[in-house]
Design an enzyme around this catalytic site. Sequence first.
Site, mmCIF file in Angstrom:
data_model
loop_
_atom_site.group_PDB
_atom_site.id
_atom_site.type_symbol
_atom_site.label_atom_id
_atom_site.label_comp_id
_atom_site.label_asym_id
_atom_site.label_seq_id
_atom_site.Cartn_x
_atom_site.Cartn_y
_atom_site.Cartn_z
ATOM 1 N N ARG A 159 0.996 -1.302 0.108
ATOM 2 C CA ARG A 159 -0.054 0.296 0.061
ATOM 3 C C ARG A 159 0.865 1.325 0.172
ATOM 4 N NH1 ARG A 159 -4.977 1.760 3.724
ATOM 5 N NH2 ARG A 159 -6.149 0.027 2.227
ATOM 6 N N HIS A 213 -7.714 0.323 -6.075
ATOM 7 C CA HIS A 213 -7.662 -0.298 -4.815
ATOM 8 C C HIS A 213 -8.417 -1.581 -5.116
ATOM 9 C CE1 HIS A 213 -7.861 -1.104 -0.945
ATOM 10 N NE2 HIS A 213 -8.391 -0.429 -0.047
ATOM 11 N N GLN A 218 -10.381 -4.258 -2.433
ATOM 12 C CA GLN A 218 -11.310 -3.587 -1.922
ATOM 13 C C GLN A 218 -12.618 -4.105 -2.842
ATOM 14 O OE1 GLN A 218 -12.108 -1.706 1.048
ATOM 15 N NE2 GLN A 218 -14.317 -2.343 0.391
ATOM 16 N N ASP A 237 -17.297 6.696 -0.449
ATOM 17 C CA ASP A 237 -15.968 6.745 -0.014
ATOM 18 C C ASP A 237 -15.452 8.139 0.967
ATOM 19 O OD1 ASP A 237 -13.538 6.111 0.812
ATOM 20 O OD2 ASP A 237 -12.659 6.517 -1.228
ATOM 21 N N CYS A 276 -16.537 1.707 1.492
ATOM 22 C CA CYS A 276 -15.331 0.712 1.674
ATOM 23 C C CYS A 276 -14.752 0.839 3.313
ATOM 24 C CB CYS A 276 -14.103 1.187 0.492
ATOM 25 S SG CYS A 276 -13.923 2.823 0.681
ATOM 26 N N ARG A 313 -13.361 -8.490 3.085
ATOM 27 C CA ARG A 313 -11.851 -8.050 2.819
ATOM 28 C C ARG A 313 -11.154 -9.415 3.019
ATOM 29 N NH1 ARG A 313 -10.098 -3.144 2.260
ATOM 30 N NH2 ARG A 313 -8.612 -4.383 1.192
HETATM 31 N N1 CP Z 1 -11.120 -0.231 2.939
HETATM 32 C C1 CP Z 1 -9.903 -0.117 3.452
HETATM 33 O O1 CP Z 1 -8.901 -0.306 2.563
HETATM 34 O O2 CP Z 1 -9.597 0.167 4.512
HETATM 35 P P1 CP Z 1 -8.141 0.319 5.445
HETATM 36 O O3 CP Z 1 -7.660 1.526 5.007
HETATM 37 O O4 CP Z 1 -8.487 0.590 6.856
HETATM 38 O O5 CP Z 1 -7.358 -0.681 4.942
HETATM 39 N N1 NVA Z 2 -9.972 6.741 -1.063
HETATM 40 C C1 NVA Z 2 -9.581 6.486 0.293
HETATM 41 C C2 NVA Z 2 -9.949 5.080 0.451
HETATM 42 C C3 NVA Z 2 -9.500 4.414 1.697
HETATM 43 C C4 NVA Z 2 -9.739 2.870 1.726
HETATM 44 C C5 NVA Z 2 -7.874 6.673 0.586
HETATM 45 O O1 NVA Z 2 -7.392 6.506 -0.502
HETATM 46 O O2 NVA Z 2 -7.667 7.306 1.711
#
Ligand code: CP
Ligand code: NVA
Length: 314
Positions: A100, A127, A130, A224, A265, A293
Amino acid sequence: MKDLLRTQDLCRADVELLLDTAADFATNPLRSNAALANKSVAIYMTKPSTRTRLSSETAIAHLGGTPIFIRGDELQLGRGETIADTARIISGYCSALIIRTFAQSDVNELGANASIPVINALTDDDHPTQLLADWLTIRERFGKDITGRKFVYLGDGNNISHAWLIMGAIMGAHVVAATPTGAWAPDPRVVESAKRIAAASGGKVEVLHDPEAAAKDASVLYTDVWMSMGDSQDQRDEKVLALSPFSVTENLISLTQKDSVFMHCLPAHRGEEVEASVIDGTKSLIWREAYHRRTTIQSLLYHLLRGDLKGSSH
Ligand code: CP
Ligand code: NVA
């Protein structure tokens, strides 16, 4: 297919296989508890995470493997070691790498230089893991026949909106992103890719700027956070103002189909992108979605390491 770097790396058959196995892992989490026996999976994150980190670590444990979690500031990468060298080193110790971070190009470079599978666990652009959880949740609720259904994302044209459009297109769905125009609309190149994929899959991709038109007769309203990880706080006021009409309210829900559901999400900000009564109400699928997830990452690791996925050159 070695890596999952972008949502569009998947073809529909891959997604169906991943969801079938994930559904199985939901009822029988330890079905394949020796698949990763004596193997380690590195999880490297330069952004925070609750769900993706914990679901990845538990998925690896359920497959009999050992997760190695590495924070962004803990590798020599932060001190100038190259991505290519890092990829080669991790490939010598681990069986897969879950990452990530901010730039999609960094994830692509890791994938190109690692001999092990690399999984995108969120970038500024995408993502994919997700969306596997989201589509399993959608399939559980509506079944495989989604003819005539409309799947609507409302809010920021961010990584999730991109993955939503691409995955919907792969699945042959009618997908919509309802966003402001300009800076907070989805990347036009992603929209173009989604439309190209939909033309081949029988799906339909729309980007709208009217939240009520988007919500009308929808089966799913999805949203989101308005401020993503890495977004500049300097833009917060301007962004919140532009996004306010896209907040998922009871009023928008009243325009949807009778059997519609709400998805997110997470993490959520009640009172911003969604009203508390909606996210905590009877139509909300957020807990099942978050649960999946784990089942979907477990399925992804299982199939990717077996070399079962065909991939796609969308
Ligand atoms: N939805 C999601 O990716 O959550 P986190 O940022 O907690 O991993
Ligand atoms: N759009 C958000 C998603 C978090 C799961 C971010 O990138 O922070």
